[in-house]
Design an enzyme around this catalytic site. Structure first.
Site, mmCIF file in Angstrom:
data_model
loop_
_atom_site.group_PDB
_atom_site.id
_atom_site.type_symbol
_atom_site.label_atom_id
_atom_site.label_comp_id
_atom_site.label_asym_id
_atom_site.label_seq_id
_atom_site.Cartn_x
_atom_site.Cartn_y
_atom_site.Cartn_z
ATOM 1 C CE LYS A 173 -10.128 66.659 -89.384
ATOM 2 N NZ LYS A 173 -9.302 67.639 -88.691
ATOM 3 C CG ASN A 183 -15.306 69.704 -85.408
ATOM 4 O OD1 ASN A 183 -15.011 70.646 -84.676
ATOM 5 N ND2 ASN A 183 -14.855 69.605 -86.647
ATOM 6 C CD GLU A 188 -12.891 65.249 -84.863
ATOM 7 O OE1 GLU A 188 -12.974 66.114 -85.746
ATOM 8 O OE2 GLU A 188 -13.355 64.103 -85.011
ATOM 9 C CB SER A 189 -12.279 71.769 -82.889
ATOM 10 O OG SER A 189 -12.176 71.320 -84.222
ATOM 11 C CE LYS A 230 -5.885 72.908 -88.554
ATOM 12 N NZ LYS A 230 -7.211 72.929 -87.910
ATOM 13 C CD GLU A 242 -5.851 68.110 -88.105
ATOM 14 O OE1 GLU A 242 -6.582 67.095 -88.172
ATOM 15 O OE2 GLU A 242 -6.301 69.264 -87.964
#
Length: 270
Positions: A117, A188, A218-219, A57, A55
């Site tokens: 996203k 998530n 995710e995360s 970000k 990602e």
């Protein structure tokens, strides 16, 4: 209001403003509207790739500025060269420091699936994602009804894109999962109320997600051991942003992790 409520309220106004400036007829003139998107699902299932969705970000509401200076071109191309399976690009400006141009730039430099996203609340954003060159879009169950997921997901599929449905718990999964709308399910691991992160969330929900959907976690992922543990319970996609972006050269952090994964896999085969 929670931070998510604040984000969604702002997003609805933002989308209305963008529609007035760039109507759908202009979006439809994009060269990407007639292109065939790449399959995120297919790339995550490839055995020759890592399963990592790397990602781009710049910041987040929970962590503030993460990396304000990494160039999109070098970072995303480096992710691909490192062995990532796909890219995720944040396009939300207000809360994540992203912009639509980040995705179009990544598209120009990479031949791989790109996930847009953002916080999708309107059909306009699906058409916009296609016009930017996205191959897949994120739909967040926490902010959408089951009917909205179905409507938005069907529109995305009609344009050739895939949908990654993001959930945080079993209730969200049960109310929004629909085969006509969703190709991949992302868990998530971040609690939306206090921003705490626990990989146990993915572990607990793994068996609740039907096997016809590609499972994405995710995360909170930070090393090869995390990936291997979640791969063992059925996950094939591993969305990672902060772990890479907090480094001065995110693409090198990604390369180091992929090498670590390959070394672990080689030992397993011995």
């Amino acid at each position: 209001m929670t931070i998510l409520d604040t984000i969604i309220a702002h997003k609805r106004q933002e989308v209305a403003d963008r529609q007035s400036l760039t109507p759908v007829k202009l979006l439809e003139k994009s060269l990407y509207m007639d292109s065939q998107p790449l399959s995120l699902r297919h790339y995550l299932l490839r055995d020759d790739l890592s399963g990592i969705i790397a990602e781009f970000k710049r910041k987040s509401p929970s962590k503030g500025i993460i990396n304000a200076h990494a160039p999109v071109e070098r970072t995303t191309l480096g992710y691909m060269q490192a062995g990532a399976s796909a890219l995720s690009v944040l396009t939300d400006a207000e809360f994540f420091g992203g912009k639509n141009e980040d995705l179009t730039t990544a598209r120009r430099y990479n031949f791989c699936p790109i996930l847009r996203k953002d916080f999708v609340v309107d059909e306009y954003q699906i058409l916009e994602a296609k016009s930017l060159g996205a191959d897949a879009v994120l739909l967040i169950a926490a902010v959408l009804t089951g009917e909205e997921v179905l409507r938005l997901g069907r529109l995305a599929k009609s344009l050739g894109m895939e949908v990654l449905l993001e959930i945080h718990n079993a209730e969200e999964l049960d109310k929004t999962l629909h085969p006509d709308a969703v190709s991949l399910v992302g868990v998530n691991n971040r609690n939306l109320h206090d921003f705490s992160v626990s990989l146990d969330t993915s572990g607990e929900l793994a068996q609740r997600i039907p096997n016809e959907y590609v499972k994405v976690t995710e995360s909170g992922l930070s090393n090869a051991a995390d990936i291997e543990a979640l791969r063992a319970v059925g996950y094939r996609g591993f969305l990672m942003g902060e772990t890479f972006m907090r480094h001065a050269r995110p693409e090198k952090a990604c390369a180091a992790l992929v090498q670590q994964l390959r070394a672990t896999e080689a030992i397993t085969l011995l």
